[in-house]
Scaffold this active site. Structure first.
Site, short mmCIF file in Angstrom:
data_model
loop_
_atom_site.label_atom_id
_atom_site.label_comp_id
_atom_site.label_asym_id
_atom_site.label_seq_id
_atom_site.Cartn_x
_atom_site.Cartn_y
_atom_site.Cartn_z
N HIS A 277 48.46 27.51 30.02
CA HIS A 277 47.51 27.79 28.95
C HIS A 277 47.23 26.54 28.13
CE1 HIS A 277 46.52 29.90 24.98
NE2 HIS A 277 45.52 30.14 25.79
N ARG A 278 46.05 25.97 28.29
CA ARG A 278 45.67 24.67 27.70
C ARG A 278 46.64 23.58 28.17
NH1 ARG A 278 45.26 26.74 21.41
NH2 ARG A 278 44.67 28.89 21.91
N GLU B 163 44.40 26.51 32.60
CA GLU B 163 43.29 26.99 31.77
C GLU B 163 42.97 25.93 30.73
OE1 GLU B 163 41.80 29.39 28.11
OE2 GLU B 163 43.44 27.96 28.29
N ASP C 183 39.70 24.82 27.55
CA ASP C 183 38.57 25.31 26.75
C ASP C 183 37.54 24.21 26.61
OD1 ASP C 183 39.99 27.85 25.55
OD2 ASP C 183 41.39 26.18 25.26
N HIS D 183 39.84 23.25 22.16
CA HIS D 183 39.81 24.68 21.86
C HIS D 183 38.94 25.00 20.65
CE1 HIS D 183 41.31 28.49 20.14
NE2 HIS D 183 41.54 28.84 21.38
N GLU E 194 37.27 27.89 30.20
CA GLU E 194 36.81 28.87 29.22
C GLU E 194 35.69 28.28 28.37
OE1 GLU E 194 39.60 30.67 26.41
OE2 GLU E 194 37.88 31.49 25.32
N LYS F 58 33.70 27.97 25.26
CA LYS F 58 33.85 28.30 23.84
C LYS F 58 32.54 28.06 23.10
CE LYS F 58 38.34 29.23 23.11
NZ LYS F 58 38.74 30.62 22.90
N ASP G 156 52.26 29.12 27.68
CA ASP G 156 52.27 27.83 26.98
C ASP G 156 53.32 26.88 27.54
OD1 ASP G 156 50.22 28.59 25.21
OD2 ASP G 156 51.65 29.54 23.84
#
Ligand code: G3P
Ligand code: CA
Length: 239
Positions: A6-7, A33, A35, A47, A99, A101, A219
């Site tokens: 995640h990020r 992943e 953003d 993000h 993703e 944003k 994370d």
């Protein structure tokens, strides 16, 4: 169970940076992943729409020239990468969830997806575009149906996963606070994968695994990789 960084490995490294992505791969993750926000004809991997939380700068992205954005310090020697730099760095070594944003130029995104495939060793099977903005996903699906899309939701809709089926989505990417067996079974019945965010505790990894969930956003991805190993082999493709 697919483990999705995640990020990147954001628990230990600055989120959404090349270092965090590299660290995720080093820890055994095969899916990442990130953003993106569009600014000045570029897609930036960040993000928030403001730079305050993740860099030494202050203000919204659109206050910054390209040169000034590039100079911001994101920690541990990192800066905010562009999506093209990220494609070049990862070079087809993982499955990638982009993703959306902040965006208003779909053609720019299409150009980037083509670039990833033509120049950076990615295949359509490795790319997954998600968003809470389902109108963007519908437009992407209309223009480039070969790209997998993931419908993000932090809700359990009355029609369960009908919204994602209508979008022709590959997956629902759903908040851990709302996902339950009924939603997972409905997704499966509609041929959708289920990825859950953000899941950092072993008891939740096991509970979601038992529920039939296909992947979890973590994370600290190496912890989840170790938890599921050796029963799960992580692969650089969407399942
Ligand atoms: O894509 C899953 C998750 O990243 C969505 O929420 O706020 O972490 O981008 P957020
Ligand atoms: Ca995200």
């Amino acid at each position: 169970m697919l483990v999705i960084a995640h990020r990147g490995a954001r628990e230990t490294h600055p989120e959404n940076t090349l270092l965090a992505f590299e660290q995720a791969l080093a820890g055994g993750a095969t899916a990442i992943e990130l953003d993106i926000h569009q600014h000045h004809g570029e897609l930036w991997v960040i993000h928030d729409s403001w730079v305050n939380r993740t860099t030494n700068g202050s203000g919204p992205l659109n206050w910054f020239s390209l040169e000034k954005l590039k100079k911001l310090d994101a920690g541990q020697g990192e800066h905010i990468p562009t999506l093209k730099e990220t494609f070049q760095s990862l070079s087809g070594r993982c499955a990638l969830n982009i993703e959306l944003k902040g965006m208003d130029d779909m053609a720019l995104l299409l150009e980037h997806l083509d670039y990833a495939i033509t120049h950076c060793q990615f295949s359509n099977e490795q790319l997954l575009v998600s968003s809470f903005n389902h109108h963007w996903l519908a437009e992407l699906n209309r223009l480039r149906p070969a790209t997998k899309i993931a419908a993000l939701t932090a809700n359990k809709p009355i029609g369960l996963c009908q919204f994602a089926e209508q979008l022709n989505a590959y997956s629902i990417n759903v908040d851990i606070d709302v996902v339950d067996s009924e939603m997972v079974q409905d997704a499966k019945m509609r041929g959708l994968k289920v990825f859950v965010y953000t899941v950092n505790r072993p008891q939740d990894w096991q509970r979601l695994h038992n529920m039939g969930v296909d992947g979890v956003f973590c994370d600290a991805p190496s912890n989840a990789v170790d938890y599921f190993s050796p029963n799960t082999v992580q692969r650089p493709f969407w399942p």
